[in-house]
Design a protein around this motif. Structure first.
Motif, PDB file in Angstrom:
ATOM      1  N   LEU A 141      -8.807  -6.222  11.228  1.00 37.84           N
ATOM      2  CA  LEU A 141      -8.809  -7.599  10.720  1.00 37.84           C
ATOM      3  C   LEU A 141      -7.742  -8.429  11.422  1.00 37.84           C
ATOM      4  N   GLN A 142      -6.584  -7.829  11.645  1.00 36.94           N
ATOM      5  CA  GLN A 142      -5.513  -8.546  12.324  1.00 36.94           C
ATOM      6  C   GLN A 142      -5.928  -8.899  13.754  1.00 36.94           C
ATOM      7  N   GLU A 143      -6.636  -7.998  14.411  1.00 37.38           N
ATOM      8  CA  GLU A 143      -7.108  -8.273  15.761  1.00 37.38           C
ATOM      9  C   GLU A 143      -8.140  -9.400  15.759  1.00 37.38           C
ATOM     10  N   ASP A 144      -9.021  -9.405  14.750  1.00 39.34           N
ATOM     11  CA  ASP A 144     -10.017 -10.484  14.646  1.00 39.34           C
ATOM     12  C   ASP A 144      -9.326 -11.843  14.507  1.00 39.34           C
ATOM     13  N   ILE A 145      -8.271 -11.887  13.706  1.00 48.12           N
ATOM     14  CA  ILE A 145      -7.545 -13.141  13.505  1.00 48.12           C
ATOM     15  C   ILE A 145      -6.810 -13.540  14.780  1.00 48.12           C
ATOM     16  N   ARG A 146      -6.250 -12.551  15.475  1.00 54.52           N
ATOM     17  CA  ARG A 146      -5.566 -12.853  16.742  1.00 54.52           C
ATOM     18  C   ARG A 146      -6.544 -13.466  17.750  1.00 54.52           C
ATOM     19  N   VAL A 147      -7.735 -12.889  17.839  1.00 54.03           N
ATOM     20  CA  VAL A 147      -8.747 -13.415  18.756  1.00 54.03           C
ATOM     21  C   VAL A 147      -9.133 -14.835  18.361  1.00 54.03           C
ATOM     22  N   HIS A 186      -7.155   4.083  -0.542  1.00 49.93           N
ATOM     23  CA  HIS A 186      -6.343   3.703   0.625  1.00 49.93           C
ATOM     24  C   HIS A 186      -6.799   4.387   1.918  1.00 49.93           C
ATOM     25  N   GLU A 187      -7.794   5.257   1.835  1.00 43.94           N
ATOM     26  CA  GLU A 187      -8.268   5.967   3.031  1.00 43.94           C
ATOM     27  C   GLU A 187      -8.676   4.977   4.133  1.00 43.94           C
ATOM     28  N   GLY A 188      -8.082   5.120   5.305  1.00 48.22           N
ATOM     29  CA  GLY A 188      -8.431   4.281   6.449  1.00 48.22           C
ATOM     30  C   GLY A 188      -7.956   2.848   6.360  1.00 48.22           C
ATOM     31  N   ALA A 189      -7.140   2.533   5.357  1.00 48.66           N
ATOM     32  CA  ALA A 189      -6.718   1.144   5.167  1.00 48.66           C
ATOM     33  C   ALA A 189      -5.936   0.620   6.375  1.00 48.66           C
ATOM     34  N   CYS A 248     -14.016  -5.218   5.246  1.00 47.21           N
ATOM     35  CA  CYS A 248     -14.165  -6.077   4.065  1.00 47.21           C
ATOM     36  C   CYS A 248     -14.335  -5.218   2.815  1.00 47.21           C
ATOM     37  N   LYS A 249     -15.122  -4.160   2.915  1.00 48.31           N
ATOM     38  CA  LYS A 249     -15.300  -3.248   1.783  1.00 48.31           C
ATOM     39  C   LYS A 249     -13.959  -2.635   1.376  1.00 48.31           C
ATOM     40  N   LYS A 250     -13.153  -2.236   2.353  1.00 49.58           N
ATOM     41  CA  LYS A 250     -11.862  -1.620   2.047  1.00 49.58           C
ATOM     42  C   LYS A 250     -10.923  -2.613   1.373  1.00 49.58           C
ATOM     43  N   ILE A 251     -10.908  -3.858   1.832  1.00 49.12           N
ATOM     44  CA  ILE A 251     -10.054  -4.873   1.210  1.00 49.12           C
ATOM     45  C   ILE A 251     -10.443  -5.070  -0.248  1.00 49.12           C
ATOM     46  N   TYR A 252     -11.733  -5.107  -0.525  1.00 53.30           N
ATOM     47  CA  TYR A 252     -12.180  -5.279  -1.904  1.00 53.30           C
ATOM     48  C   TYR A 252     -11.835  -4.061  -2.753  1.00 53.30           C
ATOM     49  N   ASP A 253     -11.883  -2.859  -2.170  1.00 53.43           N
ATOM     50  CA  ASP A 253     -11.450  -1.667  -2.906  1.00 53.43           C
ATOM     51  C   ASP A 253      -9.969  -1.783  -3.275  1.00 53.43           C
ATOM     52  N   ILE A 266       0.844  -1.205   0.000  1.00 51.53           N
ATOM     53  CA  ILE A 266       0.000   0.000   0.000  1.00 51.53           C
ATOM     54  C   ILE A 266       0.873   1.245   0.000  1.00 51.53           C
ATOM     55  N   LYS A 267       1.967   1.202   0.758  1.00 57.73           N
ATOM     56  CA  LYS A 267       2.897   2.330   0.782  1.00 57.73           C
ATOM     57  C   LYS A 267       3.446   2.604  -0.614  1.00 57.73           C
ATOM     58  N   ARG A 268       3.827   1.545  -1.316  1.00 59.43           N
ATOM     59  CA  ARG A 268       4.340   1.711  -2.688  1.00 59.43           C
ATOM     60  C   ARG A 268       3.234   2.173  -3.626  1.00 59.43           C
TER      61      ARG A 268
END
Length: 291
Positions: free
Chosen positions: A241-247, A231-234, A276-281, A218-220
Motif C-alpha cells: 500500500l505504501q508503494e502504491d501511494i508513493r507511485v 496480523h499474518e502478512g500485515a 485491503c482485506k488485511k486492513i479491514y481485518d 500492530i507490534k503492541r
C-alpha cells in the motif's frame, strides 16, 4: 449456453495458459480448445453445441461473419475475443519467425503472461468480477475506496496506466486513513501515541509517519494477544500500500519519469485486493480491542 462475455472467458483462458508455459505446442487452436474444455467442465457451455469437435472442426462448420449457427458463432467469437485480449495485453505474443515475420497461429508466453497465469486473484480485466470479489471479501467496503478501485479498473482497461496508478494510490491512501482513525481510539490509554496518530491524520504529507505508527500499533497488538490470522502478512501488505501511494504521489504525477507501466499497475491492482482485506481485518480487531 450461458451468456458468456470476454471477462468471464478470460478467467478460463488464464487457467488454460498455465498448461502452455513449457510445452512447444503453443497453437492458437490448442489454447482455445483447452479453455473450451474448462468452460464445458464448469457447465458454462452446452455440450450439444460443440459435440466431440475441436475448434478447428467447429470453425469449419461456422461462419463468424454471418453469425451462423448463432450459438456456435457466439461461443467461438467470445473465445477468440478473449484470446485477442491476452494478446493485446502483452501476456502472449505471436511467435517470431526467421526473416522478421510473425506466425500468428502460434504464440510465445511473455514474462508478464507467466505472472498473470500463475496468479489466483481476481483479474483487473474483469472489472465487474473484481469489484464483486472485493465486496464479497470485505464487509462494509467504504464507498470511496470502491469508487477509486472502479476508476482504477476502468482506466486500466482503457490503457491509461498513469490514471489507473493514481486511483490505486488514492484507494490505498483511503484505507490507511480509515485504519488510523480506528487506531486513534484503540490507543487512548497511551496519550502520547494517540496524539501522534491524530497529528499524522491532521498533517500533510505524513503518510510515512502513518505507516510507522501503524507498524508500532500492530507490534503492541501482537503482545496484547492479536491472533496470528489477523496480523499474518500485515507487514507485506502495508508495504504494498505504501508503494502504491508513493507511485501515486511521485511517479504518476511526473509522467516524464516513465516509471508507471502496465505491468506495475497490474501488480498494484493484484496486491490491493488482499491488502485491503488485511486492513479491514486489522480494523475489525482494533475496533473491539485496546492496546
Amino acid at each position: 449456453m450461458a451468456d458468456l462475455d470476454r471477462a468471464t472467458v478470460l478467467h478460463f483462458m488464464r487457467d488454460a495458459l498455465r498448461d502452455f508455459l513449457n510445452p512447444s505446442d503453443r497453437l492458437y487452436k490448442n489454447i482455445l480448445n483447452n479453455a473450451l474444455e474448462r468452460l464445458l467442465a464448469a457447465n458454462l457451455v452446452d455440450p450439444a453445441i460443440v459435440g466431440n469437435h475441436d475448434v478447428d472442426r467447429l470453425l469449419s462448420t461456422c461462419n463468424l461473419e454471418t453469425g451462423k449457427p448463432p450459438e456456435l458463432a457466439a461461443l467461438l467469437t467470445v473465445l477468440t475475443d478473449a484470446y485477442s485480449s491476452i494478446l493485446s495485453h502483452g501476456y502472449i505474443i505471436p511467435r517470431p519467425m526467421a526473416g522478421g515475420t510473425l506466425d500468428f497461429s502460434r504464440f510465445v508466453v511473455t514474462p508478464m503472461g507467466r505472472q498473470w497465469a500463475a496468479s489466483s486473484y481476481p483479474i483487473p480485466e474483469d472489472q465487474l468480477g473484481y469489484l464483486k470479489a472485493l465486496r464479497g471479501s470485505v464487509q462494509h467496503l467504504d464507498p470511496t475506496i470502491e469508487q477509486y478501485v472502479r476508476e482504477a479498473l476502468i482506466t486500466y482497461g482503457r490503457g491509461t496506466f498513469f490514471a489507473s496508478a493514481v486511483m490505486v494510490g488514492a484507494a490505498s491512501e483511503t484505507t490507511i486513513y480509515l485504519l488510523m482513525h480506528i487506531l486513534s481510539n484503540a490507543v487512548k490509554s497511551d496519550a502520547q501515541l494517540a496524539n501522534a496518530i491524530r497529528n499524522a491524520i491532521a498533517g500533510e504529507h505524513r503518510i510515512t509517519q502513518m505507516f510507522k505508527l501503524t507498524a508500532e500499533c500492530i507490534k503492541r497488538a501482537k503482545k496484547a494477544g492479536m491472533p496470528y490470522s489477523v496480523h499474518e502478512g500485515a507487514d507485506q501488505h502495508l508495504l504494498s500500500l505504501q508503494e502504491d501511494i508513493r507511485v501515486q504521489r511521485n511517479d504518476a504525477v511526473h509522467p516524464a519519469a516513465g516509471q508507471v507501466t502496465q505491468e506495475g499497475v497490474h501488480l498494484a491492482l493484484a496486491a490491493f485486493f488482499p491488502a485491503c482485506k488485511k486492513i479491514y481485518d486489522l480494523m475489525d480487531w482494533f475496533k473491539n480491542n485496546t492496546i
